[in-house]
Design a protein around this motif. Sequence first.
Motif, PDB file in Angstrom:
ATOM      1  N   PRO A   1      18.848   0.550  -2.430  1.00 26.65           N
ATOM      2  CA  PRO A   1      19.744  -0.387  -3.113  1.00 26.65           C
ATOM      3  C   PRO A   1      21.181   0.100  -3.028  1.00 26.65           C
ATOM      4  O   PRO A   1      21.429   1.293  -2.898  1.00 26.65           O
ATOM      5  N   GLU A   2      22.103  -0.817  -3.121  1.00 26.54           N
ATOM      6  CA  GLU A   2      23.513  -0.458  -3.016  1.00 26.54           C
ATOM      7  C   GLU A   2      23.882   0.530  -4.102  1.00 26.54           C
ATOM      8  O   GLU A   2      23.496   0.389  -5.250  1.00 26.54           O
ATOM      9  N   GLY A   3      24.666   1.543  -3.725  1.00 22.47           N
ATOM     10  CA  GLY A   3      25.107   2.531  -4.684  1.00 22.47           C
ATOM     11  C   GLY A   3      24.084   3.630  -4.927  1.00 22.47           C
ATOM     12  O   GLY A   3      24.339   4.549  -5.671  1.00 22.47           O
ATOM     13  N   GLY A   4      22.921   3.553  -4.299  1.00 22.94           N
ATOM     14  CA  GLY A   4      21.886   4.559  -4.507  1.00 22.94           C
ATOM     15  C   GLY A   4      21.744   5.443  -3.291  1.00 22.94           C
ATOM     16  O   GLY A   4      22.203   5.135  -2.204  1.00 22.94           O
ATOM     17  N   ASN A   5      21.107   6.581  -3.491  1.00 21.55           N
ATOM     18  CA  ASN A   5      20.845   7.484  -2.376  1.00 21.55           C
ATOM     19  C   ASN A   5      19.552   7.080  -1.707  1.00 21.55           C
ATOM     20  O   ASN A   5      18.585   6.720  -2.369  1.00 21.55           O
TER      21      ASN A   5
ATOM     22  N   GLY B   1      10.985   9.153  -1.560  1.00 22.71           N
ATOM     23  CA  GLY B   1       9.925   8.973  -2.545  1.00 22.71           C
ATOM     24  C   GLY B   1       9.465   7.536  -2.654  1.00 22.71           C
ATOM     25  O   GLY B   1      10.168   6.596  -2.287  1.00 22.71           O
ATOM     26  N   ALA B   2       8.260   7.374  -3.167  1.00 22.74           N
ATOM     27  CA  ALA B   2       7.700   6.034  -3.346  1.00 22.74           C
ATOM     28  C   ALA B   2       8.501   5.247  -4.369  1.00 22.74           C
ATOM     29  O   ALA B   2       8.640   4.031  -4.238  1.00 22.74           O
ATOM     30  N   ASN B   3       9.039   5.920  -5.390  1.00 21.62           N
ATOM     31  CA  ASN B   3       9.834   5.226  -6.403  1.00 21.62           C
ATOM     32  C   ASN B   3      11.095   4.623  -5.808  1.00 21.62           C
ATOM     33  O   ASN B   3      11.495   3.528  -6.198  1.00 21.62           O
ATOM     34  N   ASP B   4      11.731   5.325  -4.877  1.00 19.73           N
ATOM     35  CA  ASP B   4      12.930   4.793  -4.227  1.00 19.73           C
ATOM     36  C   ASP B   4      12.598   3.541  -3.424  1.00 19.73           C
ATOM     37  O   ASP B   4      13.341   2.568  -3.432  1.00 19.73           O
ATOM     38  N   GLN B   5      11.456   3.556  -2.743  1.00 21.08           N
ATOM     39  CA  GLN B   5      11.047   2.395  -1.965  1.00 21.08           C
ATOM     40  C   GLN B   5      10.706   1.225  -2.877  1.00 21.08           C
ATOM     41  O   GLN B   5      11.062   0.085  -2.578  1.00 21.08           O
ATOM     42  N   GLN B   6      10.043   1.501  -3.980  1.00 18.39           N
ATOM     43  CA  GLN B   6       9.699   0.443  -4.920  1.00 18.39           C
ATOM     44  C   GLN B   6      10.964  -0.141  -5.543  1.00 18.39           C
ATOM     45  O   GLN B   6      11.070  -1.356  -5.699  1.00 18.39           O
TER      46      GLN B   6
ATOM     47  N   SER C   1       0.843  -1.190   0.000  1.00 18.03           N
ATOM     48  CA  SER C   1       0.000   0.000   0.000  1.00 18.03           C
ATOM     49  C   SER C   1       0.878   1.239   0.000  1.00 18.03           C
ATOM     50  O   SER C   1       1.997   1.222   0.513  1.00 18.03           O
ATOM     51  N   GLU C   2       0.388   2.294  -0.575  1.00 14.75           N
ATOM     52  CA  GLU C   2       1.151   3.535  -0.665  1.00 14.75           C
ATOM     53  C   GLU C   2       1.380   4.163   0.708  1.00 14.75           C
ATOM     54  O   GLU C   2       2.440   4.675   0.979  1.00 14.75           O
ATOM     55  N   GLY C   3       0.400   4.115   1.584  1.00 13.73           N
ATOM     56  CA  GLY C   3       0.499   4.775   2.873  1.00 13.73           C
ATOM     57  C   GLY C   3       1.406   4.059   3.858  1.00 13.73           C
ATOM     58  O   GLY C   3       2.118   4.675   4.624  1.00 13.73           O
TER      59      GLY C   3
END
Length: 62
Positions: free
Chosen positions: A28-32, A36-41, A15-17
């Motif tokens: 993920p490794e190497g990422g900030n 945002g929801a996209n980062d979590q996805q 769920s979004e909430g």
Amino acid sequence: MPIEIRELNIKVNISEGGSASAAPLAAPEGGNAGTGANDQQDALIAMVIEKVLEILKRQNER
């Protein structure tokens, strides 16, 4: 005697909430680490891919 599992079905509801008791997802490794929801996805997808690859590797080792 060992038991062999031939098929495993897993159902997940996302769920979004979210909920207050849900733990935050790691980036993920190497990422900030973003909020945002996209980062979590993206983090969830990366984790699922990693687990699937581990399972396939274990199956090939048998």
